[in-house]
Design a protein around this motif. Structure first.
Motif, mmCIF file in Angstrom:
data_model
loop_
_atom_site.group_PDB
_atom_site.id
_atom_site.type_symbol
_atom_site.label_atom_id
_atom_site.label_comp_id
_atom_site.label_asym_id
_atom_site.label_seq_id
_atom_site.Cartn_x
_atom_site.Cartn_y
_atom_site.Cartn_z
ATOM 1 N N SER A 286 64.913 86.202 -35.941
ATOM 2 C CA SER A 286 66.209 86.791 -35.575
ATOM 3 C C SER A 286 66.385 88.166 -36.218
ATOM 4 O O SER A 286 66.941 89.085 -35.603
ATOM 5 N N THR A 287 65.895 88.311 -37.438
ATOM 6 C CA THR A 287 65.953 89.613 -38.106
ATOM 7 C C THR A 287 65.125 90.644 -37.361
ATOM 8 O O THR A 287 65.554 91.791 -37.176
ATOM 9 N N GLU B 221 64.467 90.508 -34.219
ATOM 10 C CA GLU B 221 65.190 90.754 -32.966
ATOM 11 C C GLU B 221 66.298 91.791 -33.167
ATOM 12 O O GLU B 221 66.587 92.580 -32.273
ATOM 13 N N SER B 222 66.911 91.782 -34.341
ATOM 14 C CA SER B 222 68.024 92.700 -34.613
ATOM 15 C C SER B 222 67.563 94.152 -34.738
ATOM 16 O O SER B 222 68.375 95.073 -34.633
ATOM 17 N N ILE B 223 66.281 94.366 -34.982
ATOM 18 C CA ILE B 223 65.750 95.730 -35.060
ATOM 19 C C ILE B 223 64.730 95.955 -33.936
ATOM 20 O O ILE B 223 63.705 96.610 -34.132
ATOM 21 N N LYS B 224 65.025 95.399 -32.784
ATOM 22 C CA LYS B 224 64.092 95.442 -31.646
ATOM 23 C C LYS B 224 63.642 96.861 -31.277
ATOM 24 O O LYS B 224 62.460 97.053 -30.961
ATOM 25 N N HIS C 266 63.242 85.307 -23.920
ATOM 26 C CA HIS C 266 64.107 84.200 -24.322
ATOM 27 C C HIS C 266 64.057 83.046 -23.308
ATOM 28 O O HIS C 266 65.100 82.534 -22.877
#
Length: 218
Positions: free
Chosen positions: A47-48, A50-53, A127
């Motif tokens: 998830s981390t 993903e947050s800086i994709k 996803h």
């Protein structure tokens, strides 16, 4: 600039790009070791990322360029060596065999990357979860083809990783010899340190896969 397109220049590019790919494998292993800690930690890690994709996308683009550079130079060098060996029948047979073996192992490694990207990577990016309760951790453990809970896929992954280990080992040995690094020299310890990349890291990936198959990671 002309030097980069010479035989030695291409070997230098292959060595440099190969080292960068090995560093990527090391970072990838560190991320995957979170599977042993548990789903909460692993899902939080993904998830981390993903947050800086946007940053990850730039890094992936750079990785793709490095991979293309590595494959392109390797193919050019293989074809030029083959052409030279046809002109000189007395060429070293061992060197020719090593070149062919590297080409075969490189092809299998490329196939492995394609399958890995098609299933695990693409499922994460799009996803494509089975339902709202499935997590990133659960995706890896799926028992469908392309995922590590599936025994035939796990066997293929292990075999492919062994080829990767061979490819990396030969790559390090070839690069060190090309640039005149002797085992007896003061920097000969680089041969030993290369074991981290061709021995330890692949072995740890295999340990992860076996752990999934035996339910240690579940």
């Amino acid at each position: 600039m002309k030097f980069l397109f010479s035989s030695l220049g291409k070997k230098l590019q292959i060595a440099f790009s190969g080292l960068l790919l090995c560093i990527f494998l090391m970072m990838h292993l560190i991320n995957n070791l979170a599977l042993f800690i548990g789903p909460e930690v692993f899902n939080a890690m993904v998830s981390t990322l993903e947050s800086i994709k946007p940053i990850i996308r730039v890094m992936e683009a750079g990785l793709l360029i490095i991979l293309i550079m590595h494959i392109g130079n390797a193919l050019q060098l293989t074809f030029s060596n083959r052409k030279a060996s046809q002109n000189k029948y007395s060429n070293q047979k061992t060197s020719s065999l090593n070149s062919r073996t590297m080409a075969v192992s490189g092809t299998i490694v490329l196939l492995f990357f394609i399958i890995h990207l098609r299933y695990l990577w693409y499922t994460y990016q799009a996803h494509l979860f089975i339902d709202e309760n499935e997590t990133y951790y659960d995706v890896i453990l799926r028992e469908d083809w392309g995922y590590l809970g599936h025994t035939p896929t796990a066997i293929f992954y292990i075999l492919a990783i062994m080829f990767i280990a061979f490819h990396i080992k030969h790559g390090f040995q070839s690069a060190l010899k090309t640039f005149g690094v002797l085992k007896q020299s003061r920097i000969g310890l680089l041969y030993g340190l290369s074991f981290i990349f061709w021995g330890f890291i692949p072995a740890m990936f295999i340990v992860i896969i076996i752990s999934i198959q035996f339910g240690i990671i579940n």
